[in-house]
Motif scaffolding. Structure first.
Motif, short mmCIF file in Angstrom:
data_model
loop_
_atom_site.label_atom_id
_atom_site.label_comp_id
_atom_site.label_asym_id
_atom_site.label_seq_id
_atom_site.Cartn_x
_atom_site.Cartn_y
_atom_site.Cartn_z
N ILE A 105 -6.88 -1.09 1.17
CA ILE A 105 -7.67 -0.90 0.57
C ILE A 105 -8.01 0.36 -0.73
CG2 ILE A 105 -10.02 -0.76 1.13
CD1 ILE A 105 -9.44 -2.28 3.25
N ILE A 106 -7.57 1.07 -0.64
CA ILE A 106 -7.62 2.21 -1.35
C ILE A 106 -6.02 1.80 -2.44
CG2 ILE A 106 -6.75 4.70 -1.82
CD1 ILE A 106 -7.48 5.20 1.25
N THR A 107 -4.74 1.14 -2.17
CA THR A 107 -3.68 1.00 -3.32
C THR A 107 -5.02 -0.43 -3.89
OG1 THR A 107 -2.11 1.65 -1.39
CG2 THR A 107 -2.11 0.04 -3.47
N VAL A 108 -5.49 -1.32 -3.66
CA VAL A 108 -5.89 -1.81 -4.00
C VAL A 108 -7.20 -1.47 -5.58
CG1 VAL A 108 -7.33 -4.11 -3.95
CG2 VAL A 108 -5.72 -4.56 -2.80
N PHE A 109 -7.79 -0.61 -4.65
CA PHE A 109 -8.96 0.04 -5.62
C PHE A 109 -8.59 1.00 -6.98
CE2 PHE A 109 -11.21 3.83 -6.70
CZ PHE A 109 -12.66 2.95 -6.82
N VAL A 110 -7.21 2.15 -6.18
CA VAL A 110 -6.28 2.15 -7.74
C VAL A 110 -5.58 1.10 -8.49
CG1 VAL A 110 -4.37 4.30 -8.19
CG2 VAL A 110 -5.94 4.25 -6.42
N ALA A 111 -5.27 -0.01 -7.94
CA ALA A 111 -4.46 -0.41 -8.85
C ALA A 111 -5.23 -1.54 -9.69
CB ALA A 111 -4.12 -1.93 -8.27
N GLY A 112 -6.57 -1.64 -9.55
CA GLY A 112 -8.02 -2.22 -9.90
C GLY A 112 -8.55 -1.24 -10.91
N LEU A 113 -8.63 -0.16 -11.12
CA LEU A 113 -9.13 0.72 -11.66
C LEU A 113 -7.59 0.84 -13.07
CD1 LEU A 113 -9.86 4.47 -10.49
CD2 LEU A 113 -11.64 1.98 -10.78
N MET A 114 -6.85 0.60 -12.30
CA MET A 114 -5.73 0.72 -13.68
C MET A 114 -5.76 -0.73 -14.80
SD MET A 114 -2.14 2.31 -11.70
CE MET A 114 -2.02 0.96 -10.16
N VAL A 115 -5.92 -1.34 -14.27
CA VAL A 115 -6.27 -2.95 -15.14
C VAL A 115 -6.94 -3.33 -15.50
CG1 VAL A 115 -3.42 -3.79 -13.57
CG2 VAL A 115 -5.88 -4.94 -12.94
N GLY A 116 -8.19 -2.03 -15.26
CA GLY A 116 -9.64 -2.72 -15.26
C GLY A 116 -10.07 -4.46 -14.91
N ARG A 117 -10.22 -4.14 -13.72
CA ARG A 117 -10.85 -5.12 -12.86
C ARG A 117 -10.84 -4.99 -11.94
NH1 ARG A 117 -9.27 -10.58 -13.65
NH2 ARG A 117 -10.12 -11.28 -11.26
N SER A 118 -12.01 -5.58 -11.06
CA SER A 118 -12.74 -5.34 -9.80
C SER A 118 -11.86 -5.61 -8.78
CB SER A 118 -14.18 -6.71 -9.77
OG SER A 118 -14.57 -6.06 -10.32
N PRO A 119 -11.44 -4.67 -7.67
CA PRO A 119 -10.53 -5.08 -6.63
C PRO A 119 -10.96 -5.61 -5.65
CG PRO A 119 -11.69 -2.63 -6.00
CD PRO A 119 -12.49 -3.77 -7.36
N GLU A 120 -10.19 -6.60 -5.05
CA GLU A 120 -9.83 -7.96 -4.53
C GLU A 120 -9.25 -7.46 -3.33
OE1 GLU A 120 -9.73 -11.08 -6.42
OE2 GLU A 120 -11.33 -10.47 -7.45
N TYR A 121 -9.51 -7.94 -2.29
CA TYR A 121 -8.23 -8.25 -1.03
C TYR A 121 -8.59 -9.36 -0.18
CZ TYR A 121 -4.91 -7.12 2.82
OH TYR A 121 -3.93 -7.12 3.36
N LEU A 122 -7.81 -10.12 -0.04
CA LEU A 122 -8.02 -11.53 0.75
C LEU A 122 -8.73 -12.26 0.42
CD1 LEU A 122 -5.79 -10.00 4.05
CD2 LEU A 122 -5.18 -11.32 2.19
N GLY A 123 -8.92 -11.92 -0.61
CA GLY A 123 -10.56 -12.89 -1.16
C GLY A 123 -11.92 -11.99 -1.30
N LYS A 124 -12.11 -10.97 -0.57
CA LYS A 124 -13.10 -10.47 -0.34
C LYS A 124 -12.93 -8.91 -1.69
CE LYS A 124 -14.78 -11.67 3.15
NZ LYS A 124 -14.38 -11.49 4.26
#
Length: 591
Positions: free
Chosen positions: A415-434
């Protein structure tokens, strides 16, 4: 390292990989209540338990109800284990007539076993009766392991379900985990270990005549002499406890020396089976996760991320142990490897039955998971080998980790990784459709940061107070490493130790007991809150902009995030402890 050693490690890893998928499928079938063969045999027993305990199996719980049940069962278990220890003198199966255990040791042990830590500040064969070992500790080995798996199942349902508050039934999950998974596997392993010579009896301790009497003090000393002609051998129901201590990532041994004792681990085959059991269920739960979220690739992503972190630690520990100890080299002791003749290396604290390879492999496996059992003394390892062990715990025991809690911890990192990746590309972080929103990130932050805070704070207190430093038997950096290792081990549900530290003092038993309970249940609260929040969300269909969480790039990013968090948080303490000890050792002996 010899070719034989490399072959042993490769064989061990291949067996783990081969068993991960079938056992993971079986566990998923059990928790999803699907047929898998054994159901027909054990279902009547399962239903009987529900009837006797008044469990409404069809009634599911929302996250607060699930959490409340988990906490209440743990509380009852704590009181049960504490009470049995205090009253053991009056209870049956106590042929040695051991007295009741002291209040602070009873508190520490009860906290330890209900949290799946199995930290032991006592010598089992000199402190606890057979009744206490079986009914208090072994029972909790089953319960604490099943609770860890139940926590993971609730979290998986939170990810897999949508627009619901239901996360399953805690009591059903716990019962199924015990009777369908832990009991059958433990029964099979106990039989196999008994066949190898692990004892299982209720005999009083046996006195045997020594083949060669021992004179004490040594003959060359001019003092009164004592001739020892007998030795007392401890007995007990050992195999049944060893099986579940390994399978459930509990780790607490029947004897003080744990699986270095020949009655717990007599042969190379028993050693291999016990090492296999350490990783068996934690690895399989990665596959279970992929099956239950309907995307097997997600499970294998977690598995290979763990494996990639695991293998370098094995290689590092083996390398430094195989190099030998410069202090012994300076005394003219040959520690060089001679293929097919002499394995060489640092044999201090290791059993000659297992050697450096199997000792080091066990040490890394037991600290990567939340097992904590030992077949060698970690305090005797070279500084950087010891650092590999403690760093695996500093990661939060996410490299396979505890049974259930390891995959849960890795999902926190995802979840932290998804959040960090979302910040880097400017998108809302998602994981498994959530969608991962501020609430989830706050709860994840709490779950991830509470462990370093507790470990570092308690280590600091121990370092600057007499009640902490008075337990040290080693000075300087190694003494600091012992304190750091102790609080890291207790804080991460591990239970292994640098045994040069006297942990049976009121400070370590009480501080450690509170630390074990705080971190186990604080993290459980955060995990359940996240699971409840995720379950209530809508599923978002994948799009071209959705971050793939099952490819090589994501595995690399996940490993980087986990490594950076562990390295940045604990590097100063590692620099003061094992790194400083390594540098001083090299300077002192010219290496």
């Amino acid at each position: 390292m010899t070719n034989n050693g490399i072959l042993q490690i490769v064989f061990y890893l291949l067996i783990i990989i081969a068993l991960t998928r079938p056992l993971g499928w079986y566990i998923a079938q059990i928790y999803e209540n699907k047929p898998c063969g054994i159901n027909r045999l054990l279902q009547p027993f399962e239903k009987l338990i529900y009837k006797l305990c008044g469990i409404q199996a069809e009634q599911e719980m929302e996250w607060k109800q699930y959490l409340y049940s988990l906490l209440m069962l743990s509380l009852v278990g704590f009181l049960f284990v504490y009470g049995i220890q205090r009253l053991q003198y009056y209870l049956p199966f106590n042929p040695q007539q051991f007295p009741g255990v002291s209040p602070n040791i009873s508190f520490n042990t009860a906290a330890s076993f209900i949290t799946n830590t199995d930290w032991q500040a006592y010598s089992g064969e000199r402190t606890l009766s057979y009744f206490t070992q079986m009914i208090a500790l072994t029972v909790q080995n089953f319960l604490s392991a099943a609770i860890g798996m139940s926590l993971l199942m609730a979290f998986i349902r939170g990810l897999a379900r949508a627009e619901t508050k239901s996360l399953g039934n805690f009591w059903v999950d716990t019962v199924r985990g015990i009777i369908y998974i832990l009991l059958p596997l433990a029964f099979l392993l106990a039989i196999a270990l008994s066949a190898q010579g692990v004892i299982q009896n209720f005999k009083p301790y046996q006195k045997v005549t020594l083949l060669q009497p021992i004179q004490y003090p040594a003959p060359e000393l001019n003092s009164s002499k004592t001739i020892i002609t007998e030795q007392e051998l401890p007995m007990g129901p050992v195999a049944s406890m060893v099986a579940i201590k390994q399978l459930g990532t509990n780790g607490g041994g029947f004897f003080n020396t744990n699986s270095a004792h020949p009655f717990e681990n007599p042969t190379p085959l028993s050693n291999f089976l016990e090492m296999l059991a350490i990783l068996l269920i934690p690895a399989a739960l990665c596959s279970t996760f992929g099956i239950m979220v309907k995307d097997k690739r997600q499970g294998w992503t977690l598995f290979f991320a763990m494996l990639i972190l695991f293998i370098p630690m094995i290689a590092g520990a083996l390398y430094y142990e195989q190099q030998g100890n410069p202090a012994l080299t300076a005394l003219g002791i040959d520690q060089t490897v001679k293929p097919d003749l002499f394995p060489g290396g640092n044999m201090e604290g290791k059993e000659t039955r297992f050697g450096i390879v199997n000792s080091s492999l066990w040490a890394i496996a037991t600290t990567a998971t939340a097992n904590g059992s030992v077949n060698s003394m970690h305090d005797s390892y070279m500084p950087l080998s010891g650092m590999a062990m403690v760093w695996l715990m500093h990661l939060g025991e996410i490299v396979f980790g505890g049974i259930g809690t390891g995959v849960t911890g890795m999902l926190m990192m995802v979840i932290i990784t998804v959040f960090v990746a979302g910040l880097m590309v400017g998108r809302s972080p998602e994981y498994l459709g959530k969608k991962i929103e501020p609430y989830e990130m706050k709860m994840v932050s709490i779950a991830v940061l509470i462990m370093p805070l507790a470990v570092l704070l308690l280590t600091a207190i121990a370092s600057v107070t007499l009640m902490g430093t008075s337990s040290l038997t080693n000075p300087r950096s190694h003494g600091f490493s012992e304190m750091l290792y102790a609080f890291t081990s207790m804080g991460n549900n591990n239970g292994s130790a640098f045994a040069g530290l006297n942990a049976a003092t009121p400070f370590y038993t009480m501080a450690g007991g509170f630390e074990m309970m705080l971190l186990r249940f604080w993290i459980a609260i955060s995990v359940m809150a996240i699971a409840g929040s995720l379950a209530s969300k809508k599923l978002i269909p994948a799009s071209a902009g959705t971050l793939p969480t099952h490819n090589v790039l994501f595995i690399i990013l996940l490993i980087a995030v986990a490594g950076i968090l562990g390295a940045l948080t604990f590097f100063p303490t590692l620099a003061l402890g094992p790194i400083a000890e390594y540098l001083r050792l090299g300077v002192t002996y010219g290496h």
